[in-house]
Design a protein around this motif. Structure first.
Motif, PDB file in Angstrom:
ATOM      1  N   UNK A 406       0.875  -1.171   0.000  1.00  0.00           N
ATOM      2  CA  UNK A 406       0.000   0.000   0.000  1.00  0.00           C
ATOM      3  C   UNK A 406       0.913   1.222   0.000  1.00  0.00           C
ATOM      4  N   UNK A 407       1.040   1.865  -1.139  1.00  0.00           N
ATOM      5  CA  UNK A 407       1.993   2.961  -1.310  1.00  0.00           C
ATOM      6  C   UNK A 407       1.248   4.287  -1.315  1.00  0.00           C
ATOM      7  N   UNK A 408       1.676   5.182  -0.436  1.00  0.00           N
ATOM      8  CA  UNK A 408       1.091   6.517  -0.424  1.00  0.00           C
ATOM      9  C   UNK A 408       1.871   7.396  -1.404  1.00  0.00           C
ATOM     10  N   UNK A 409       1.312   7.557  -2.577  1.00  0.00           N
ATOM     11  CA  UNK A 409       1.999   8.319  -3.621  1.00  0.00           C
ATOM     12  C   UNK A 409       2.169   9.780  -3.246  1.00  0.00           C
ATOM     13  N   UNK A 410       1.269  10.283  -2.388  1.00  0.00           N
ATOM     14  CA  UNK A 410       1.239  11.725  -2.156  1.00  0.00           C
ATOM     15  C   UNK A 410       2.069  12.174  -0.966  1.00  0.00           C
ATOM     16  N   UNK A 411       2.998  11.343  -0.472  1.00  0.00           N
ATOM     17  CA  UNK A 411       3.907  11.776   0.591  1.00  0.00           C
ATOM     18  C   UNK A 411       4.719  12.959   0.057  1.00  0.00           C
ATOM     19  N   UNK A 412       4.562  14.113   0.666  1.00  0.00           N
ATOM     20  CA  UNK A 412       5.076  15.359   0.100  1.00  0.00           C
ATOM     21  C   UNK A 412       6.577  15.307  -0.170  1.00  0.00           C
ATOM     22  N   UNK A 413       6.954  15.715  -1.379  1.00  0.00           N
ATOM     23  CA  UNK A 413       8.320  15.762  -1.887  1.00  0.00           C
ATOM     24  C   UNK A 413       8.907  14.378  -2.171  1.00  0.00           C
ATOM     25  N   UNK A 414       8.136  13.317  -1.935  1.00  0.00           N
ATOM     26  CA  UNK A 414       8.581  11.971  -2.284  1.00  0.00           C
ATOM     27  C   UNK A 414       7.650  11.340  -3.317  1.00  0.00           C
ATOM     28  N   UNK A 415       6.813  12.149  -3.944  1.00  0.00           N
ATOM     29  CA  UNK A 415       5.836  11.604  -4.886  1.00  0.00           C
ATOM     30  C   UNK A 415       6.515  10.874  -6.048  1.00  0.00           C
ATOM     31  N   UNK A 416       7.520  11.518  -6.633  1.00  0.00           N
ATOM     32  CA  UNK A 416       8.193  10.917  -7.787  1.00  0.00           C
ATOM     33  C   UNK A 416       8.884   9.613  -7.390  1.00  0.00           C
ATOM     34  N   UNK A 417       9.543   9.628  -6.230  1.00  0.00           N
ATOM     35  CA  UNK A 417      10.213   8.428  -5.733  1.00  0.00           C
ATOM     36  C   UNK A 417       9.213   7.309  -5.488  1.00  0.00           C
ATOM     37  N   UNK A 418       8.043   7.641  -4.939  1.00  0.00           N
ATOM     38  CA  UNK A 418       7.045   6.618  -4.635  1.00  0.00           C
ATOM     39  C   UNK A 418       6.439   6.022  -5.909  1.00  0.00           C
ATOM     40  N   UNK A 419       6.307   6.817  -6.952  1.00  0.00           N
ATOM     41  CA  UNK A 419       5.857   6.280  -8.242  1.00  0.00           C
ATOM     42  C   UNK A 419       6.876   5.269  -8.763  1.00  0.00           C
ATOM     43  N   UNK A 420       8.162   5.592  -8.595  1.00  0.00           N
ATOM     44  CA  UNK A 420       9.218   4.657  -9.020  1.00  0.00           C
ATOM     45  C   UNK A 420       9.163   3.372  -8.200  1.00  0.00           C
ATOM     46  N   UNK A 421       8.898   3.487  -6.884  1.00  0.00           N
ATOM     47  CA  UNK A 421       8.757   2.308  -6.027  1.00  0.00           C
ATOM     48  C   UNK A 421       7.623   1.423  -6.536  1.00  0.00           C
ATOM     49  N   UNK A 422       6.497   2.051  -6.850  1.00  0.00           N
ATOM     50  CA  UNK A 422       5.341   1.299  -7.348  1.00  0.00           C
ATOM     51  C   UNK A 422       5.695   0.548  -8.626  1.00  0.00           C
ATOM     52  N   UNK A 423       6.432   1.197  -9.515  1.00  0.00           N
ATOM     53  CA  UNK A 423       6.807   0.545 -10.775  1.00  0.00           C
ATOM     54  C   UNK A 423       7.708  -0.658 -10.534  1.00  0.00           C
ATOM     55  N   UNK A 424       8.691  -0.509  -9.628  1.00  0.00           N
ATOM     56  CA  UNK A 424       9.606  -1.617  -9.319  1.00  0.00           C
ATOM     57  C   UNK A 424       8.824  -2.818  -8.794  1.00  0.00           C
TER      58      UNK A 424
END
Length: 691
Positions: A406-424
């Motif tokens: 369960x990935x919170x994409x909207x963690x402020x300033x980590x959005x781009x990193x979290x999208x990459x995590x989801x892709x991996x």
């Protein structure tokens, strides 16, 4: 001990009852700034605090100031709980921030830089370079800097460029004509982020001393080379800070896709602050203010580099830093065959960074490789795609485990990193969900399901901080590893709630935002009020990062009036005013600012001798209690409960080295060592005790 007040409560107006949220967080940043002049910190740590202050102020302007400006521009004149209008808040912020940033550069120039020179760490100005050093710098400019610079003339064919948020730029005044015969007076030179902001000179040119030159000085010295046939008559650094908050429509069909589209807007949002060097002439900064649609109150003229946050270099001076600290592994884990057998023996409490984060990673690693493990579920709020946790989860998925993240994409300033995590994770075969639209998933949970003797057994980790190994070395947090059946069942139900649809999960032990946590906290405070009225001891100790929620503040006021003794250990924002007669005279508020960032959330209620102690992912803020998915877990084991109470609460209430106390007027005082009193540094006590 104070007793309940017998007189009727004094009537207090809004601004007398509450402290403004934005001004309170600005006060926290000022407490961080004060660490830069504290001789108890090693010199390079003092410099680091100065740079942390810069990063904090960047985010403060990007989010908090931008939000208040937006209210003002929309014509919103409604008052916050403290009674201030957006205009009044902005005016006070401007006065305080200007004074603080002026003090920051004064500390840098008058204290930090001279002390660094004493240690042969120098930041050389252009006039201090020897001929050999000047020649090296010129070659460095020609080979490493000039090829990646793009000078942009400002003329009718070249309007003022869109400049990226917080980027270093130079505005150049020119004389002469260019190759096309044009008379151009101004140009802008952006400095690419790929270029280091601090350049170390070779040892052979410095007798082995650590001498550095700022990138800004290198560009300034050779800027005329960028305009052949013309003369650069002036070169001035500037930096614009923009609104970096993301506005997402909660009705979007694909959150990840929508978020990707919004990320670019953060780089070019509405300008909220302009920084220029002190020598920048008025016509130049006035021109820049007009280009960014800012007024003079949003201008910050600084005596030094405008991008201090990138000043720190890898200085080779161990004696100027804290002694290294190696987090320890709990004995029960060292003695056990594997992590599953250790968790079945007893609940395991981890106190980071004094204890290692490795057991959390090991839980996932063993689960990924154990043929008896069927499923792994985890929430991820801030965790990069290269982190060991993400790689282990991906390995588990490739090994055939049912992995749900369960990935919170909207963690402020980590959005781009979290999208990459989801892709991996998706590429590895894991199931990835983004939580609940409209509610950030901020809970910290791991659930491992293992088959043992033809039965399914659950193993759970619950934490107060993010699953981020680097942060676990600098943030203080608690983690509980448990096989308690009711806690494990509760975690299972919350994961079902996050990934599926249905009614609110009915939980046995966990408190759960946005559903039960707030009401239960109110109920716990009410219980203490009743105990106090019955003449029984009544005490509340709360350690959180922020306290802003008005209903809880008012309930604490009510408890104080009833005679409940209340100690609040608040890292940053506190909107409650302590020590006010007939309102909050039984409430004490302190803040600890030290080597590690205080991040634990612990709630203690004495409950007439049958104490309640909870750890949580949630601060006492509106967003945590009503707009996020949070988990608050009880610590039932008597030994662990005593451990947290003594080391995580009482220890911090005794601190007289890193503590600040809040006054009823909203000001903060540094706690001073009393005559005959032994120094007590809570964080150092913990470092020593875990050794």
């Amino acid at each position: 001990m104070n007793t309940a007040v017998s007189t009727l409560p004094t009537e207090y107006s809004y601004n007398e009852r509450y402290i403004n949220r934005e001004l309170s967080i600005l006060d926290f940043h000022l407490r961080v700034l004060e660490q830069a002049v504290d001789p108890l910190h090693p010199l390079l740590e003092r410099l680091n605090f100065l740079l942390i202050f810069s990063r904090n102020m960047d985010e403060f302007f990007e989010i908090r100031v931008a939000g208040v400006m937006e209210q003002l521009e929309l014509g919103n004149e409604s008052r916050s709980p403290d009674g201030l209008t957006p205009k009044q808040v902005l005016e006070t912020i401007s006065q305080t921030a200007h004074a603080a940033i002026e003090r920051q550069y004064r500390i840098l120039n008058d204290e930090i830089f001279p002390k660094l020179r004493e240690e042969d760490i120098c930041f050389l100005r252009r006039g201090e370079l020897t001929p050999a050093q000047s020649q090296w710098v010129k070659k460095y400019f020609q080979e490493q800097v000039a090829p990646v610079l793009t000078p942009i003339s400002l003329d009718p064919a070249h309007p003022f460029p869109r400049l990226v948020n917080k980027s270093l730029n130079f505005i150049i005044t020119l004389e002469g004509k260019d190759a096309f015969g044009r008379q151009i007076d101004l140009a802008v030179v952006p400095a690419p982020r790929s270029l280091p902001r601090v350049v170390r000179l070779p040892d052979e040119l410095t007798d082995g001393k650590e001498h550095h030159v700022m990138l800004s000085a290198i560009i300034h010295e050779h800027v005329s080379d960028l305009f052949p046939g013309m003369t650069a008559t002036g070169c001035y650094q500037f930096r614009v800070t923009r609104n970096a908050d993301l506005a997402l429509n909660e009705d979007v069909e694909d959150l990840a896709k929508a978020l990707k589209g919004e990320l670019n807007s953060r780089r070019f949002g509405r300008a909220v602050r302009l920084e220029v060097t002190e020598n920048c002439p008025k016509p130049i900064y006035t021109y820049l203010l007009n280009e960014f649609d800012l007024d003079v109150d949003q201008l910050y003229r600084v005596n030094g580099p405008v991008n201090l946050a990138r000043l720190l270099s890898n200085f080779k001076r161990p004696h100027l830093r804290y002694d290294s600290h190696t987090p320890v592994i709990p004995k029960v884990l060292k003695k056990s065959e594997n992590i599953f057998s250790a968790m079945k023996k007893q609940d395991i409490l981890l106190h980071h960074p004094f204890e290692s984060f490795a057991p959390v990673i090991n839980l996932l690693r063993e689960a990924a490789r154990d043929p008896q493990v069927l499923a792994i579920k985890q929430t991820l709020y801030r965790s990069g795609p290269d982190s060991e946790i993400v790689q282990v989860l991906a390995e588990a998925a490739r090994n055939g485990k049912e992995v749900t993240a369960v990935i919170e994409l909207r963690a402020r300033f980590d959005e781009e990193s979290n999208i990459a995590v989801a892709n991996v994770l998706q590429e590895a075969g894991a199931v990835v969900v983004y939580g609940i639209v409209g509610y950030k998933t901020h809970a910290k949970m791991i659930l491992v399901v293992r088959r043992e003797n033809n039965k399914l057994v659950r193993y759970v980790h619950l934490g107060t901080g993010n699953y981020h190994a680097t942060n676990a070395r600098i943030y203080t947090d608690y983690g509980l590893m448990t096989t308690d059946k009711e806690l494990c069942e509760d975690v299972h139900r919350i994961f079902q709630e996050l990934t599926g649809m249905g009614k609110m999960a009915k939980l046995k032990k966990l408190l759960h935002a946005p559903f039960t946590l707030h009401n239960q906290l109110i109920s716990f405070i009410d219980d203490e009020i009743e105990h106090a009225k019955a003449g029984k001891p009544a005490q509340i100790i709360v350690k959180v990062n922020a306290l802003t929620e008005v209903q809880l503040i008012n309930k604490l006021y009510e408890a104080s009036q009833a005679g409940v003794q209340i100690d609040l250990i608040i890292r940053s924002i506190c909107c409650l005013r302590p020590g006010l007669p007939n309102l909050s005279e039984n409430i004490r508020v302190r803040s600890i600012v030290g080597r590690f960032l205080e991040h634990t959330r612990v709630y203690y209620f004495s409950n007439a001798g049958d104490s309640r102690l909870y750890c949580s992912s949630a601060d006492w803020m509106d967003r945590n209690l009503f707009n996020r998915v949070e988990v608050c877990f009880p610590v039932g084991d008597a030994t662990l409960k005593k451990h947290i109470y003594q080391q995580g609460l009482i220890n911090y209430l005794k601190d007289n080295q890193r503590a600040w106390t809040l006054n009823g007027d909203g000001t903060w005082d540094r706690v001073k060592l009393k005559e005959g009193e032994e120094p007590h540094n809570a964080q150092q006590i913990l470092i020593d005790s875990f050794k």
